[in-house]
Design a protein around this motif. Sequence first.
Motif, PDB file in Angstrom:
ATOM      1  N   LEU A  11     -98.007 -39.798 -40.230  1.00 53.43           N
ATOM      2  CA  LEU A  11     -99.213 -40.584 -39.990  1.00 53.43           C
ATOM      3  C   LEU A  11    -100.274 -40.327 -41.057  1.00 53.43           C
ATOM      4  O   LEU A  11    -100.959 -41.251 -41.497  1.00 53.43           O
ATOM      5  CB  LEU A  11     -99.769 -40.269 -38.601  1.00 53.43           C
ATOM      6  CG  LEU A  11     -99.008 -40.895 -37.432  1.00 53.43           C
ATOM      7  CD1 LEU A  11     -99.428 -40.267 -36.115  1.00 53.43           C
ATOM      8  CD2 LEU A  11     -99.217 -42.412 -37.387  1.00 53.43           C
ATOM      9  N   THR A  33    -101.779 -43.433 -43.380  1.00 54.32           N
ATOM     10  CA  THR A  33    -103.203 -43.775 -43.275  1.00 54.32           C
ATOM     11  C   THR A  33    -103.885 -43.780 -44.642  1.00 54.32           C
ATOM     12  O   THR A  33    -104.924 -44.427 -44.810  1.00 54.32           O
ATOM     13  CB  THR A  33    -103.947 -42.800 -42.341  1.00 54.32           C
ATOM     14  OG1 THR A  33    -103.723 -41.453 -42.762  1.00 54.32           O
ATOM     15  CG2 THR A  33    -103.499 -42.963 -40.906  1.00 54.32           C
ATOM     16  N   PHE A  74     -92.188 -45.415 -39.929  1.00 51.20           N
ATOM     17  CA  PHE A  74     -93.388 -46.241 -39.975  1.00 51.20           C
ATOM     18  C   PHE A  74     -93.243 -47.206 -41.145  1.00 51.20           C
ATOM     19  O   PHE A  74     -92.722 -46.837 -42.210  1.00 51.20           O
ATOM     20  CB  PHE A  74     -94.645 -45.392 -40.176  1.00 51.20           C
ATOM     21  CG  PHE A  74     -95.044 -44.611 -38.958  1.00 51.20           C
ATOM     22  CD1 PHE A  74     -95.527 -45.266 -37.826  1.00 51.20           C
ATOM     23  CD2 PHE A  74     -94.945 -43.230 -38.934  1.00 51.20           C
ATOM     24  CE1 PHE A  74     -95.891 -44.552 -36.707  1.00 51.20           C
ATOM     25  CE2 PHE A  74     -95.309 -42.506 -37.815  1.00 51.20           C
ATOM     26  CZ  PHE A  74     -95.784 -43.173 -36.689  1.00 51.20           C
ATOM     27  N   PRO A 115    -102.503 -46.725 -37.127  1.00 53.37           N
ATOM     28  CA  PRO A 115    -102.105 -45.360 -37.490  1.00 53.37           C
ATOM     29  C   PRO A 115    -103.221 -44.330 -37.356  1.00 53.37           C
ATOM     30  O   PRO A 115    -102.971 -43.176 -37.027  1.00 53.37           O
ATOM     31  CB  PRO A 115    -101.638 -45.501 -38.939  1.00 53.37           C
ATOM     32  CG  PRO A 115    -102.320 -46.731 -39.457  1.00 53.37           C
ATOM     33  CD  PRO A 115    -102.425 -47.640 -38.284  1.00 53.37           C
ATOM     34  N   GLN A 152    -102.943 -41.252 -34.883  1.00 56.77           N
ATOM     35  CA  GLN A 152    -103.095 -39.892 -35.404  1.00 56.77           C
ATOM     36  C   GLN A 152    -104.131 -39.118 -34.586  1.00 56.77           C
ATOM     37  O   GLN A 152    -103.931 -37.941 -34.264  1.00 56.77           O
ATOM     38  CB  GLN A 152    -103.516 -39.936 -36.869  1.00 56.77           C
ATOM     39  CG  GLN A 152    -103.663 -38.571 -37.513  1.00 56.77           C
ATOM     40  CD  GLN A 152    -104.117 -38.658 -38.962  1.00 56.77           C
ATOM     41  OE1 GLN A 152    -104.389 -39.740 -39.478  1.00 56.77           O
ATOM     42  NE2 GLN A 152    -104.188 -37.527 -39.628  1.00 56.77           N
TER      43      GLN A 152
END
Length: 348
Positions: A256, A260, A280, A307, A311
């Motif tokens: 994540l 991001t 992802f 995301p 997270q």
Amino acid sequence: MDFKISASDYAKLIDLFGRVSGTLEPSYRYFQIYYKRGLKFFASDGCMKLEFSSGVATSPFNGVYTVPIDYARALKSSDPTSLIFFSAGEEDLELRTASETLTLQKARSSTLPAMERKFEFFSRFPLKEFSSSLNFVSSASVEGETVEIFSKKNETVLAASANRMVLVSVLEYEPKTEFRYSLQYVTVRHLVKALELLTSEELYAGTGISELGLKIGPLLFSICTDEADFSEPPSFFFGDIDDGIDVQRKAFLSALRKITRLSKHGFSVLMISDKSKLKFFLKAGALRYECEVCDFVGDEFVAQVDPRKLQSVISRIKDSKIRLVTRKGNLLMVGRKSKMYLMVPLIR
């Protein structure tokens, strides 16, 4: 009115009042001092009210003295053993250290803060567990949304619906009475930040005429509530999750963090299981990015997630492993030991 407190206790009070009042509405960034069966301090964010019953000795006095928090911060000392002296005249309030004096003119008013003080306490929780659960369920919400707290048989449930996610935390402490409260998100975040500063071990929760009461040692919180309009989470939240596949939380968060860095705020990505890998996937204009989380031999599915929000949620589940399982068109991500649940709808 004359009393003194240590600089270390003064700093703790200022930090606590600052977190209770928050920063969104500057008009609430103050605390008040009055005498009501002992010395009292008061702070509020307009919905949540905190009354601190201090054990510091002082003679009774009339009226209420108001201190802006940002002014009071100027007297925080690097020497925790020094003292802060409070003294009041008819209208003025003076705060002194060995080298500083802060005088507030026309600081006195006559009306004590309105606050509900009589609660029927329905349950006792470990403070850290309650705070952790509240922090988790509110982690995906935004201003204008609510967090629910309600009784369910022999458990207390905290829940929120935000950003196409449903978050649930179950506290296995049986309440004495049935209850259901809907709390404003902004106030919940102020409460979470305030609870982080406290070292007490237990928290007592109670119902009032119109507010939720929380008692923690000499601190009494009285919190306004809205009408609950949140549908109760599906029954599969409250049973044992014996199927599904465990994923290392560390691997989840690592993937994540990477995605991001490439995705814009508010932009969604796909979370995909192809029965062999968990991935992802991001597509934005000319950019395509795919990131493997881990090997995954569970159900095949595709879910759309934010995301950054995901997270934030996963980082608050303290279990080392997160269990993934599909239920009725939804993906459940479960911290089994902490009894924290996140549900997102599946695309397929």
